[in-house]
Design a protein around this motif. Structure first.
Motif, PDB file in Angstrom:
ATOM      1  N   UNK A 230      -8.000   1.657  10.319  1.00 39.30           N
ATOM      2  CA  UNK A 230      -9.382   1.218  10.521  1.00 39.30           C
ATOM      3  C   UNK A 230     -10.388   2.346  10.360  1.00 39.30           C
ATOM      4  N   UNK A 231      -9.939   3.596  10.430  1.00 39.27           N
ATOM      5  CA  UNK A 231     -10.887   4.692  10.225  1.00 39.27           C
ATOM      6  C   UNK A 231     -11.425   4.677   8.798  1.00 39.27           C
ATOM      7  N   UNK A 232     -10.621   4.200   7.857  1.00 39.05           N
ATOM      8  CA  UNK A 232     -11.095   4.098   6.479  1.00 39.05           C
ATOM      9  C   UNK A 232     -12.209   3.054   6.363  1.00 39.05           C
ATOM     10  N   UNK A 233     -12.152   2.039   7.204  1.00 37.81           N
ATOM     11  CA  UNK A 233     -13.194   1.001   7.193  1.00 37.81           C
ATOM     12  C   UNK A 233     -14.524   1.543   7.713  1.00 37.81           C
ATOM     13  N   UNK A 234     -14.452   2.584   8.551  1.00 37.28           N
ATOM     14  CA  UNK A 234     -15.665   3.154   9.106  1.00 37.28           C
ATOM     15  C   UNK A 234     -16.368   4.100   8.139  1.00 37.28           C
ATOM     16  N   UNK A 239     -16.792   4.805  -4.155  1.00 36.91           N
ATOM     17  CA  UNK A 239     -16.470   4.022  -5.351  1.00 36.91           C
ATOM     18  C   UNK A 239     -15.912   2.665  -4.941  1.00 36.91           C
ATOM     19  N   UNK A 240     -16.400   1.627  -5.599  1.00 40.25           N
ATOM     20  CA  UNK A 240     -15.974   0.274  -5.262  1.00 40.25           C
ATOM     21  C   UNK A 240     -14.479   0.073  -5.522  1.00 40.25           C
ATOM     22  N   UNK A 241     -13.932   0.794  -6.497  1.00 37.02           N
ATOM     23  CA  UNK A 241     -12.501   0.667  -6.783  1.00 37.02           C
ATOM     24  C   UNK A 241     -11.669   1.124  -5.582  1.00 37.02           C
ATOM     25  N   UNK A 242     -12.209   2.075  -4.829  1.00 40.19           N
ATOM     26  CA  UNK A 242     -11.503   2.544  -3.633  1.00 40.19           C
ATOM     27  C   UNK A 242     -11.519   1.468  -2.551  1.00 40.19           C
ATOM     28  N   UNK A 243     -12.642   0.790  -2.404  1.00 37.83           N
ATOM     29  CA  UNK A 243     -12.720  -0.286  -1.419  1.00 37.83           C
ATOM     30  C   UNK A 243     -11.681  -1.366  -1.727  1.00 37.83           C
ATOM     31  N   UNK A 244     -11.556  -1.727  -2.997  1.00 38.24           N
ATOM     32  CA  UNK A 244     -10.570  -2.743  -3.379  1.00 38.24           C
ATOM     33  C   UNK A 244      -9.155  -2.241  -3.103  1.00 38.24           C
ATOM     34  N   UNK A 245      -8.919  -0.957  -3.393  1.00 33.92           N
ATOM     35  CA  UNK A 245      -7.585  -0.400  -3.145  1.00 33.92           C
ATOM     36  C   UNK A 245      -7.240  -0.457  -1.661  1.00 33.92           C
ATOM     37  N   UNK A 246      -8.212  -0.178  -0.800  1.00 37.80           N
ATOM     38  CA  UNK A 246      -7.979  -0.272   0.636  1.00 37.80           C
ATOM     39  C   UNK A 246      -7.649  -1.707   1.048  1.00 37.80           C
ATOM     40  N   UNK A 247      -8.403  -2.661   0.505  1.00 39.36           N
ATOM     41  CA  UNK A 247      -8.132  -4.076   0.810  1.00 39.36           C
ATOM     42  C   UNK A 247      -6.722  -4.460   0.378  1.00 39.36           C
ATOM     43  N   UNK A 248      -6.337  -4.016  -0.820  1.00 39.80           N
ATOM     44  CA  UNK A 248      -4.992  -4.334  -1.325  1.00 39.80           C
ATOM     45  C   UNK A 248      -3.912  -3.677  -0.469  1.00 39.80           C
ATOM     46  N   UNK A 342      -0.082  11.840  -7.723  1.00 38.41           N
ATOM     47  CA  UNK A 342      -1.162  12.803  -7.957  1.00 38.41           C
ATOM     48  C   UNK A 342      -2.494  12.081  -8.109  1.00 38.41           C
ATOM     49  N   UNK A 343      -2.502  10.990  -8.843  1.00 38.56           N
ATOM     50  CA  UNK A 343      -3.727  10.202  -9.026  1.00 38.56           C
ATOM     51  C   UNK A 343      -4.253   9.693  -7.682  1.00 38.56           C
ATOM     52  N   UNK A 344      -3.366   9.178  -6.856  1.00 40.07           N
ATOM     53  CA  UNK A 344      -3.780   8.692  -5.541  1.00 40.07           C
ATOM     54  C   UNK A 344      -4.364   9.826  -4.700  1.00 40.07           C
ATOM     55  N   UNK A 345      -3.833  11.027  -4.865  1.00 39.82           N
ATOM     56  CA  UNK A 345      -4.312  12.175  -4.096  1.00 39.82           C
ATOM     57  C   UNK A 345      -5.749  12.520  -4.446  1.00 39.82           C
ATOM     58  N   UNK A 346      -6.063  12.584  -5.761  1.00 40.06           N
ATOM     59  CA  UNK A 346      -7.434  12.961  -6.087  1.00 40.06           C
ATOM     60  C   UNK A 346      -8.418  11.823  -5.810  1.00 40.06           C
ATOM     61  N   UNK A 347      -7.956  10.594  -5.874  1.00 39.71           N
ATOM     62  CA  UNK A 347      -8.846   9.490  -5.513  1.00 39.71           C
ATOM     63  C   UNK A 347      -9.135   9.492  -4.005  1.00 39.71           C
ATOM     64  N   UNK A 348      -8.113   9.782  -3.212  1.00 42.53           N
ATOM     65  CA  UNK A 348      -8.301   9.917  -1.768  1.00 42.53           C
ATOM     66  C   UNK A 348      -9.261  11.070  -1.462  1.00 42.53           C
ATOM     67  N   UNK A 349      -9.055  12.209  -2.127  1.00 44.15           N
ATOM     68  CA  UNK A 349      -9.898  13.386  -1.876  1.00 44.15           C
ATOM     69  C   UNK A 349     -11.347  13.121  -2.248  1.00 44.15           C
ATOM     70  N   UNK A 350     -11.588  12.336  -3.288  1.00 48.74           N
ATOM     71  CA  UNK A 350     -12.967  12.034  -3.687  1.00 48.74           C
ATOM     72  C   UNK A 350     -13.709  11.286  -2.597  1.00 48.74           C
TER      73      UNK A 350
END
Length: 372
Positions: A230-234, A239-248, A342-350
């Motif tokens: 839930x901290x990610x929800x706060x 990027x909207x693509x990250x929001x969708x990834x969290x939902x998925x 690796x891709x997930x890591x840099x997307x998380x870091x962004x």
């Protein structure tokens, strides 16, 4: 002036239009005062474009559909093409190079949010070596920095990095020890028992103590993972693509309940991590991720007092890289390549590194975790 940097730092080279993403989209690009003055003096048609493409009030490039106004369709910079590399502002010239500044010391690193930097960091198979050099530059004073505490934090980080790079134990075990050590130091700081910190550092520097200490920390249960998610929800979403990834991720891993989650986790570990070579590469990537976050952020606790939270950020990031990898594995039909990690890591870091708001939320969240 002293400088420290990881051994791979100078090997970085931008991929430009070959990059799988672009650093010129998704966040505000701030412009330094010197560059703003220069841009205001550029004449002709391009000067007019500059004047209409900068938010002069807050000192940033305007964006169109969250892309910098100078980023063209080929993902190249028109400002660079028109005026040359010297015309780039400090942000664009330096990224993904990052500097943490302390009195008498500059700590250099590469931002994990850059795809090429992430590849270099996570694919490094040898333990990171940190290189020192000293220059004759005149240092500036930092009035809000406690030199004694900073020295203790440096010493603590050296021991933590030593523990993190001890490959005789699994990464999860090493991170448990780091959390215990950071918790002890945080408690001593909070009680103003500064004289005991050096004893604590020396205690954790003895390997024979550490693998007894790690047994004190239990793994998080399913409900705790759900609460942590839930901290990610706060956080603000860059990027909207990250929001969708969290939902998925929530739908794939947690929605069906604990029994389903545990079944998936066991299958993921048996399938994705079943091969010895892949498991070794996975452990190495997780070590490098933890080392990156600890090296980059831990000593910054001298300014805000978040000793435990900054160490826990490394463990939190490693933990959620596994969860996100498991979600991607499931989404891919139970297949996953290491390059996707690796891709997930840099997307998380962004989402985390490039938002002071998000870093603040995480620091508070992890600080509260210590109090539980």
């Amino acid at each position: 002036m002293r400088y420290i940097k990881p051994h791979y730092y100078d090997k970085f080279s931008c991929l430009a239009d070959q990059c799988p993403d672009t650093c010129c989209a998704g966040w505000a690009i701030m412009i330094d005062e010197e560059s703003l003055k220069y841009y205001s003096r550029v004449k002709g048609p391009f000067g007019n474009r500059l004047k209409n493409s900068v938010n002069w009030e807050d000192g940033s490039f305007l964006q169109y559909e969250r892309r910098c106004s100078f980023l063209n369709e080929e993902n190249l910079c028109d400002l660079y093409r028109e005026l040359g590399p010297d015309a780039l502002c400090d942000t664009c010239r330096r990224y993904p190079r990052h500097v943490e500044e302390f009195e008498g010391l500059r700590e250099l690193s590469l931002s994990l949010s850059c795809p090429e930097a992430a590849r270099m960091i996570l694919n490094c198979r040898e333990p990171v070596r940190f290189l020192w050099e000293e220059t004759d530059e005149e240092d500036e004073e930092f009035e809000d920095m406690d030199p004694l505490l900073f020295t203790q934090l440096e010493d603590a980080r050296d021991v933590m990095l030593k523990i993190l790079q001890d490959r005789s134990a699994f990464v999860d075990e090493r991170l448990q020890i780091i959390r215990c050590m950071a918790r002890d130091i945080q408690n001593e700081i909070d009680k103003e028992e500064y004289f005991t910190i050096d004893k604590t550092i020396n205690k954790y520097n003895k390997k024979e103590n550490n693998f007894l200490l790690k047994e004190k920390t239990d793994k998080k249960d399913f409900m705790q993972k759900c609460r942590d998610f839930q901290v990610f929800r706060k956080m603000e979403t860059l990027r909207e693509t990250w929001r969708k990834f969290l939902d998925d991720t929530w739908e794939h891993l947690f929605l069906a309940g604990e029994e389903s989650y545990e079944t998936l986790r066991a299958e993921f570990e048996a399938d994705f991590l079943g091969e010895k070579e892949r498991e070794e590469a996975w452990e190495c990537m997780r070590e490098q991720l933890a080392v990156f976050f600890l090296y980059t952020y831990f000593c910054g606790a001298v300014y805000d007092g978040y000793i435990y939270a900054k160490a826990a950020l490394a463990a939190f990031s490693v933990e959620w890289l596994k969860e996100f990898s498991m979600a991607r594995w499931l989404e891919n039909g139970k297949q996953l390549e290491l390059q996707e990690v690796t891709e997930l890591s840099w997307k998380y870091a962004r989402e985390v590194e490039h938002s002071d708001v998000n870093l603040g939320i995480l620091m508070e969240w992890l600080d509260e975790e210590m109090q539980e």
